[in-house]
Scaffold this motif. Sequence first.
Motif, PDB file in Angstrom:
ATOM      1  N   LEU A   1     -39.753 -16.462 -13.609  1.00 13.53           N
ATOM      2  CA  LEU A   1     -39.933 -15.148 -12.983  1.00 13.53           C
ATOM      3  C   LEU A   1     -39.178 -15.119 -11.664  1.00 13.53           C
ATOM      4  CD1 LEU A   1     -41.232 -12.359 -12.669  1.00 13.53           C
ATOM      5  CD2 LEU A   1     -43.263 -13.505 -11.721  1.00 13.53           C
TER       6      LEU A   1
ATOM      7  N   LEU B   1     -46.178 -10.569 -15.672  1.00 15.67           N
ATOM      8  CA  LEU B   1     -44.983 -11.373 -15.920  1.00 15.67           C
ATOM      9  C   LEU B   1     -45.206 -12.831 -15.521  1.00 15.67           C
ATOM     10  CD1 LEU B   1     -42.177  -8.919 -14.701  1.00 15.67           C
ATOM     11  CD2 LEU B   1     -42.945  -9.346 -17.049  1.00 15.67           C
TER      12      LEU B   1
ATOM     13  N   ILE C   1     -38.990 -20.041 -19.311  1.00 18.18           N
ATOM     14  CA  ILE C   1     -39.049 -18.706 -18.717  1.00 18.18           C
ATOM     15  C   ILE C   1     -39.335 -18.816 -17.225  1.00 18.18           C
ATOM     16  CG2 ILE C   1     -40.182 -16.458 -18.781  1.00 18.18           C
ATOM     17  CD1 ILE C   1     -40.907 -16.962 -21.669  1.00 18.18           C
TER      18      ILE C   1
ATOM     19  N   LEU D   1     -38.560 -10.916 -26.044  1.00 17.57           N
ATOM     20  CA  LEU D   1     -38.565 -12.277 -25.512  1.00 17.57           C
ATOM     21  C   LEU D   1     -37.958 -13.254 -26.522  1.00 17.57           C
ATOM     22  CD1 LEU D   1     -42.137 -12.268 -23.936  1.00 17.57           C
ATOM     23  CD2 LEU D   1     -40.010 -12.590 -22.666  1.00 17.57           C
TER      24      LEU D   1
ATOM     25  N   ILE E   1     -35.482  -8.725 -19.201  1.00 15.81           N
ATOM     26  CA  ILE E   1     -35.533 -10.025 -19.872  1.00 15.81           C
ATOM     27  C   ILE E   1     -34.083 -10.432 -20.072  1.00 15.81           C
ATOM     28  CG2 ILE E   1     -36.303 -11.306 -21.897  1.00 15.81           C
ATOM     29  CD1 ILE E   1     -38.387  -9.088 -22.347  1.00 15.81           C
TER      30      ILE E   1
ATOM     31  N   PHE F   1     -38.522  -4.430 -15.185  1.00 16.83           N
ATOM     32  CA  PHE F   1     -38.063  -5.811 -15.278  1.00 16.83           C
ATOM     33  C   PHE F   1     -37.049  -5.938 -16.406  1.00 16.83           C
ATOM     34  CE2 PHE F   1     -41.554  -5.530 -18.228  1.00 16.83           C
ATOM     35  CZ  PHE F   1     -41.246  -6.380 -19.285  1.00 16.83           C
TER      36      PHE F   1
ATOM     37  N   LEU G   1     -37.108 -13.513 -16.115  1.00 17.68           N
ATOM     38  CA  LEU G   1     -37.777 -12.218 -16.027  1.00 17.68           C
ATOM     39  C   LEU G   1     -37.474 -11.665 -14.647  1.00 17.68           C
ATOM     40  CD1 LEU G   1     -41.249 -13.079 -17.630  1.00 17.68           C
ATOM     41  CD2 LEU G   1     -39.182 -12.217 -18.751  1.00 17.68           C
TER      42      LEU G   1
END
Length: 522
Positions: free
Chosen positions: A52, A40, A50, A94, A67, A65, A23
């Motif tokens: 960030l 996020l 995932i 996602l 993905i 942002f 992310l």
Amino acid sequence: MLDASLKGQLGTYLERVTQDLELRAALGDDAASRELETFLGEIAGLSERITLVHAEAPDGRTPSFEIARAGTNVGVRFAGIPLGHEFTSLVLALLQVGGHPPRLDEAVVDQVRSLSGDYHFETFFSLSCQNCPDVVQALNAMSVINPRIRHVAIDGAHFQDEVQAREILSVPAVFLNGKLFHQGRAGVEELLALLDAGDDEARVEALSAREPFDVLVVGGGPAGAAAAVYAARKGIRTGVVAERFGGQVLDTMAIENYISVLETEGPRFGVALEQHVKAYEVDIMNLQRASRLIPGRLIQVELANGAVLRSRSVILSTGARWRQINVPGEAEYRNRGVAYCPHCDGPLFKGKRTAVIGGGNSGVEAAIDLAGLVGHVTVIEFDDRLRADDVLQRKLRSLPNVTILTSAQTTEIHGDGKRVTHLSYKDRLTGTVHQIDLEGVFIQIGLVPNTEWLKGVVDLSPHGEILVDARGQTSVPGVFAAGDATTVPYKQIIIAAGEGAKAALAAFDHLIRSSVEASEAA
């Protein structure tokens, strides 16, 4: 930002992610950026796949942002915080960037994958728009399938300067390579058609080559869907040809009176209709507009693209569309200040002056909704009194930023060539013409049946509705009709669905009787 229940649901969905995701957040020093970072961070905390990270915004928009699938060029962008109707778009993005395939027909996937060239799409949405997620989700899926397609979904309410600079007055608004490409609801198939992807001649030939149907349903709203399910359950060859599956219900915000369904939204209900029909062996021909009905032993339905479908019986369920006031300026300024969906476009008029034309339930409900967003609302009603339910009128009159005009006839919508600037109306009691300075006009005066193509073939009422008997039979043998396009009173989703089921049963009875009569004649 996410409560425990929502975290639990999202965590379950994220178990389907099979690829590592990043992310990539582009943040500023503002409160919205801090809110997005928290948001996020909570998502990243739900899955070990995932991560960030902070990054620069390639388009300069913050907060935003991406993905991104780690180690690849597969990804989608959001500018703003995709909550409201767009939270589902976020979840799907996602999953799809994370390796879960989009739910599309393989032929459609092949079309997307075969697109050549580079496409950079920008979609402006509002969080209260029920039409926007279809476009956002479609373009996101296309960008996952074909990395040469890039897409960023932009919350217009947050990026107001850009909305004003591009003169966006209706959402969803899609730009392709910097130029306006499309406004309004669209799925992957519609977008491919706009891109002119595929062989039109081959599609026409494929449609015309279909074997005759036993029942052909024209229209994919509640009436058409119910008719298709009931016909298919009889084991007969059933087809549905529709300009857009779901019909007018897709433009409905809240549905709270469909028995057994306590509360839902139009787009969600439309998806459920399509899924129910697809559970049976029904040939669905979407994005096709019927243009001519030719009676005969085998009834023919000619489509706008030239294809011809044949069937032993036909059920007409073409529904209705927003009624226009047909005054100068309405067509010229549609999507440039003239709108028909307050839920979709209302947020674009935050703090501005607007008018709602129509004093029935839909008009008063629209004015109540808008009053919480815009600077001022003027309700313009042709009659000498509002026609909405008393409870709605009481609510409307309690609002401080609403003016009500009755016995007022809208005569013209004015603009500066780019957008609406004011409106003229005539006081029907005195004949005096007045002007109202404003930026938006929402037209809410009911619906008109989609039956122009049937004139001279089936009997219509003076209002253009298809005349039907108690069984849904029209004036043409073997042709039945159901839903908002007919003379059946009370245009309600549940009534349309019931009428569709009845028309299918009547068509089946017609097929049985006509086959017996044919065998006896032989």
